[in-house]
Design a protein around this motif. Structure first.
Motif, PDB file in Angstrom:
ATOM      1  N   PRO A   1      25.196  14.620  -5.122  1.00 25.11           N
ATOM      2  CA  PRO A   1      24.042  15.279  -4.499  1.00 25.11           C
ATOM      3  C   PRO A   1      22.986  15.707  -5.502  1.00 25.11           C
ATOM      4  O   PRO A   1      21.776  15.710  -5.182  1.00 25.11           O
ATOM      5  N   GLN A   2      23.403  16.048  -6.724  1.00 23.19           N
ATOM      6  CA  GLN A   2      22.432  16.435  -7.738  1.00 23.19           C
ATOM      7  C   GLN A   2      21.537  15.261  -8.124  1.00 23.19           C
ATOM      8  O   GLN A   2      20.352  15.437  -8.437  1.00 23.19           O
ATOM      9  N   THR A   3      22.143  14.060  -8.104  1.00 20.96           N
ATOM     10  CA  THR A   3      21.356  12.854  -8.392  1.00 20.96           C
ATOM     11  C   THR A   3      20.285  12.660  -7.319  1.00 20.96           C
ATOM     12  O   THR A   3      19.134  12.297  -7.626  1.00 20.96           O
ATOM     13  N   VAL A   4      20.674  12.908  -6.074  1.00 18.59           N
ATOM     14  CA  VAL A   4      19.710  12.803  -4.975  1.00 18.59           C
ATOM     15  C   VAL A   4      18.583  13.819  -5.180  1.00 18.59           C
ATOM     16  O   VAL A   4      17.395  13.499  -5.008  1.00 18.59           O
ATOM     17  N   ARG A   5      18.973  15.067  -5.564  1.00 17.59           N
ATOM     18  CA  ARG A   5      17.972  16.111  -5.769  1.00 17.59           C
ATOM     19  C   ARG A   5      16.994  15.706  -6.875  1.00 17.59           C
ATOM     20  O   ARG A   5      15.767  15.883  -6.735  1.00 17.59           O
ATOM     21  N   TYR A   6      17.512  15.130  -7.937  1.00 20.22           N
ATOM     22  CA  TYR A   6      16.667  14.720  -9.064  1.00 20.22           C
ATOM     23  C   TYR A   6      15.701  13.614  -8.640  1.00 20.22           C
ATOM     24  O   TYR A   6      14.494  13.662  -8.937  1.00 20.22           O
ATOM     25  N   ARG A   7      16.259  12.611  -7.941  1.00 16.94           N
ATOM     26  CA  ARG A   7      15.408  11.485  -7.524  1.00 16.94           C
ATOM     27  C   ARG A   7      14.345  11.938  -6.526  1.00 16.94           C
ATOM     28  O   ARG A   7      13.192  11.455  -6.575  1.00 16.94           O
ATOM     29  N   MET A   8      14.726  12.818  -5.612  1.00 20.84           N
ATOM     30  CA  MET A   8      13.742  13.290  -4.642  1.00 20.84           C
ATOM     31  C   MET A   8      12.631  14.080  -5.333  1.00 20.84           C
ATOM     32  O   MET A   8      11.476  14.062  -4.885  1.00 20.84           O
ATOM     33  N   GLY A   9      12.977  14.755  -6.414  1.00 22.77           N
ATOM     34  CA  GLY A   9      11.934  15.424  -7.186  1.00 22.77           C
ATOM     35  C   GLY A   9      10.944  14.419  -7.727  1.00 22.77           C
ATOM     36  O   GLY A   9       9.715  14.650  -7.709  1.00 22.77           O
ATOM     37  N   GLN A  10      11.462  13.299  -8.246  1.00 21.51           N
ATOM     38  CA  GLN A  10      10.576  12.241  -8.745  1.00 21.51           C
ATOM     39  C   GLN A  10       9.691  11.690  -7.627  1.00 21.51           C
ATOM     40  O   GLN A  10       8.493  11.444  -7.822  1.00 21.51           O
ATOM     41  N   LEU A  11      10.309  11.463  -6.464  1.00 24.06           N
ATOM     42  CA  LEU A  11       9.556  10.894  -5.342  1.00 24.06           C
ATOM     43  C   LEU A  11       8.457  11.848  -4.868  1.00 24.06           C
ATOM     44  O   LEU A  11       7.343  11.410  -4.523  1.00 24.06           O
TER      45      LEU A  11
ATOM     46  N   ASP B   1       6.862  13.898  -6.705  1.00 27.17           N
ATOM     47  CA  ASP B   1       5.782  13.819  -7.693  1.00 27.17           C
ATOM     48  C   ASP B   1       4.922  12.580  -7.444  1.00 27.17           C
ATOM     49  O   ASP B   1       3.689  12.621  -7.598  1.00 27.17           O
ATOM     50  N   LEU B   2       5.604  11.443  -7.088  1.00 29.59           N
ATOM     51  CA  LEU B   2       4.873  10.193  -6.860  1.00 29.59           C
ATOM     52  C   LEU B   2       4.135  10.207  -5.525  1.00 29.59           C
ATOM     53  O   LEU B   2       3.083   9.563  -5.378  1.00 29.59           O
ATOM     54  N   PHE B   3       4.704  10.918  -4.535  1.00 33.29           N
ATOM     55  CA  PHE B   3       4.118  10.972  -3.186  1.00 33.29           C
ATOM     56  C   PHE B   3       3.896  12.448  -2.829  1.00 33.29           C
ATOM     57  O   PHE B   3       4.709  13.050  -2.110  1.00 33.29           O
TER      58      PHE B   3
ATOM     59  N   ARG C   1       0.824  -1.210   0.000  1.00 28.21           N
ATOM     60  CA  ARG C   1       0.000   0.000   0.000  1.00 28.21           C
ATOM     61  C   ARG C   1       0.861   1.264   0.000  1.00 28.21           C
ATOM     62  O   ARG C   1       0.621   2.201  -0.770  1.00 28.21           O
ATOM     63  N   ALA C   2       1.875   1.292   0.860  1.00 21.87           N
ATOM     64  CA  ALA C   2       2.676   2.504   1.001  1.00 21.87           C
ATOM     65  C   ALA C   2       3.497   2.797  -0.246  1.00 21.87           C
ATOM     66  O   ALA C   2       3.695   3.957  -0.614  1.00 21.87           O
ATOM     67  N   LEU C   3       4.001   1.743  -0.913  1.00 23.05           N
ATOM     68  CA  LEU C   3       4.882   1.939  -2.071  1.00 23.05           C
ATOM     69  C   LEU C   3       4.166   1.720  -3.405  1.00 23.05           C
ATOM     70  O   LEU C   3       4.810   1.582  -4.450  1.00 23.05           O
ATOM     71  N   ALA C   4       2.848   1.726  -3.364  1.00 19.52           N
ATOM     72  CA  ALA C   4       2.066   1.492  -4.587  1.00 19.52           C
ATOM     73  C   ALA C   4       2.443   2.432  -5.740  1.00 19.52           C
ATOM     74  O   ALA C   4       2.494   1.990  -6.905  1.00 19.52           O
ATOM     75  N   PRO C   5       2.739   3.716  -5.501  1.00 16.63           N
ATOM     76  CA  PRO C   5       3.093   4.601  -6.620  1.00 16.63           C
ATOM     77  C   PRO C   5       4.318   4.144  -7.403  1.00 16.63           C
ATOM     78  O   PRO C   5       4.475   4.520  -8.575  1.00 16.63           O
TER      79      PRO C   5
END
Length: 377
Positions: free
Chosen positions: A340-350, A352-354, A299-303
Motif C-alpha cells: 500500500p505504501q507503494t500505491v501511496r507513493y505512486r499516487m503522489g507522483q500522479l 503532481d503530474l495531474f 491528450r489525456a496521458l500526455a503528462p
C-alpha cells in the motif's frame, strides 16, 4: 428382372385384353381411392382424369410390349414424372408405392379375366402374371427415381434460397428484399437473430446442434462460417458452442441481423480473446473509433510522456487500478501485487503530474484513456 418383352401374345389375346383395358383402368383407380387414403381426394376432378389416362397409357404400353409391338418408353417417362408430381403435391413415395401395389393386383385380375377366355394356355397365363408384376415394378422404380430426383432438386433449391437470405441479412438489405427472400426460402421470421462467427469447418457441425431455423454460411472468402440463430437463449447457445472458436454477437431484430454480424466481426478483429460480445461492451465501445481513441489517450496521458517508458507504464497501471477501485488503497495494492505504501507513493507522483485529478471531467477522460491496456492501441 424378366421384362414384358419376353412374352409375345397372339393377336386374339391382345384384342381381348384391349377390350377390357378401359374397364380395368377404371377399376384400378377405384381400388386406389378405396384402399390408399392419400388418394381419396386427389383422384377427383381433373386430377382423377389425368391419373385414369395415365393408368390406361401404362396398361396399353404394356400390351404393346407383350404383343411384340415395341414402344413402352412413354409409360416409363410418365411414371418418372408421376413420381416428381407426388413431391409437388406433398405426398411421400410410400403412398405412390401403395397405389402401385393395389394397381398391380387389380390390373392383373382384370387382364387375366380377358386373357383366359381368349384361350391363353395355362403355362402362358403364369408367365403373363409374372411379367405383369415385373412391368409394374419397372414403373414403380421409374416413379421412385422421379420422386428422389425432385426431392434432391428441391432440397438444393431450398438450401440456395436459405443461403441467399443469410447473405441479404448480413448485407442489411431492405425490408422488401428480406421479406421476399424469407418467403422464397419458406423461412418463418423469428423475433430476433443472433450472429455467431466461427471457422468455416466448424459451421455445419455446430449448425446441427442448433434451432432448425438457424441460417448457415460456410463459404465466405476468409474461411469464416456464419450462423444466424433465431430467438436464441444466450446462455444455452454459449454452452452449445463450448469447444468451438466462436464469437457471439448480440441479439437483434431479425431484419437488423447485420448489426449483430458487424459487432461480431469487429470483436473478432480485436486482439482481445472475445467469445461473448455482451461481456466486452466497454472494449468494443472504446475500440469503435481507433483514431479517436488514440487521440484521447495521447491528450489525456500526455503528462506521462516525459517519463521513462518503464515508469510511465507503472504509473498508468496504478492509475487504472486507482480508478477501477475508486481510490481504495488496499484494493489497488492487492490488484497490483504491491505494498500500500507503494500505491501511496505512486499516487503522489500522479497527483503532481495531474493536478486536477479530482475533476470529474479529468476522471472521465482518464477512465476512458486507460480503459484498454496499452497493447490494444
Amino acid at each position: 428382372m424378366r421384362r414384358a418383352t419376353e412374352l409375345a401374345l397372339d393377336e386374339k389375346t391382345v384384342t381381348a385384353l384391349r377390350a377390357v383395358l378401359r374397364t380395368t383402368a377404371d377399376e384400378v383407380v377405384r381400388a386406389i381411392i378405396d384402399e390408399v387414403p392419400s388418394y381419396a381426394n386427389a383422384l377427383s376432378g381433373r386430377m382423377g382424369g389425368t391419373i385414369r389416362r395415365a393408368v390406361r397409357t401404362a396398361l396399353g404400353a404394356y400390351l404393346d410390349l407383350a404383343s411384340g409391338a415395341g414402344g413402352g418408353g412413354g409409360a416409363g417417362d410418365a411414371a418418372y414424372e408421376l413420381g416428381r408430381g407426388e413431391v409437388r403435391d406433398g405426398r411421400s413415395m410410400d403412398a405412390l408405392l401403395s397405389a402401385y401395389r393395389v394397381g398391380a393386383r387389380v390390373a392383373w385380375r382384370g387382364l387375366a379375366a380377358g386373357a383366359v377366355p381368349a384361350g391363353l394356355p395355362a403355362a402362358e397365363v403364369a408367365k403373363f402374371a409374372e411379367l405383369t408384376f415385373a412391368y409394374i415394378d419397372e414403373l414403380s422404380a421409374a416413379s421412385a427415381a422421379g420422386h428422389a430426383d425432385e426431392l434432391a432438386a428441391r432440397g438444393l433449391a431450398h438450401e440456395r434460397h436459405l443461403e441467399q437470405l443469410a447473405r441479404d441479412l448480413m448485407a442489411g438489405a431492405s425490408t422488401e428484399v428480406l421479406l421476399a427472400a424469407a418467403q422464397r426460402a419458406g423461412w418463418q421470421p423469428p423475433t430476433t437473430l443472433t450472429v455467431v462467427l466461427l471457422p468455416a469447418f466448424q459451421a455445419r457441425p455446430a449448425y446441427r446442434l442448433l434451432d432448425p431455423g438457424t441460417l448457415v454460411l460456410d463459404d465466405l472468402p476468409d474461411s469464416t462460417g456464419v450462423l444466424l440463430v433465431p430467438d436464441a437463449d444466450r446462455s444455452h447457445l454459449l454452452r452449445q458452442l463450448i469447444g468451438r472458436t466462436a464469437v457471439v454477437g448480440p441479439a437483434r431484430p431479425w431484419m437488423r441481423a447485420t448489426a449483430s454480424y458487424a459487432r461480431a466481426v469487429r470483436a473478432r478483429s480485436l486482439s482481445l480473446d472475445i467469445r461473448d460480445t455482451e461481456e466486452h461492451l466497454a472494449a468494443l465501445v472504446l475500440s469503435a473509433d481507433p483514431d479517436a481513441y488514440a487521440d484521447l489517450r495521447a491528450r489525456a496521458l500526455a503528462p506521462l510522456l516525459a517519463l521513462p517508458a518503464t515508469s510511465a507504464q507503472k504509473l498508468e497501471e496504478t492509475l487504472r487500478a486507482w480508478l477501477l477501485h475508486q481510490g481504495r488503497r488496499e484494493d489497488v495494492a492487492a490488484a497490483l501485487f504491491v505494498h500500500p505504501q507503494t500505491v501511496r507513493y505512486r499516487m503522489g507522483q500522479l497527483r503532481d503530474l495531474f493536478p486536477d485529478l479530482g475533476s470529474p471531467q479529468r476522471v472521465l477522460e482518464l477512465t476512458l484513456a486507460v480503459g484498454l491496456p496499452p497493447s490494444a492501441d
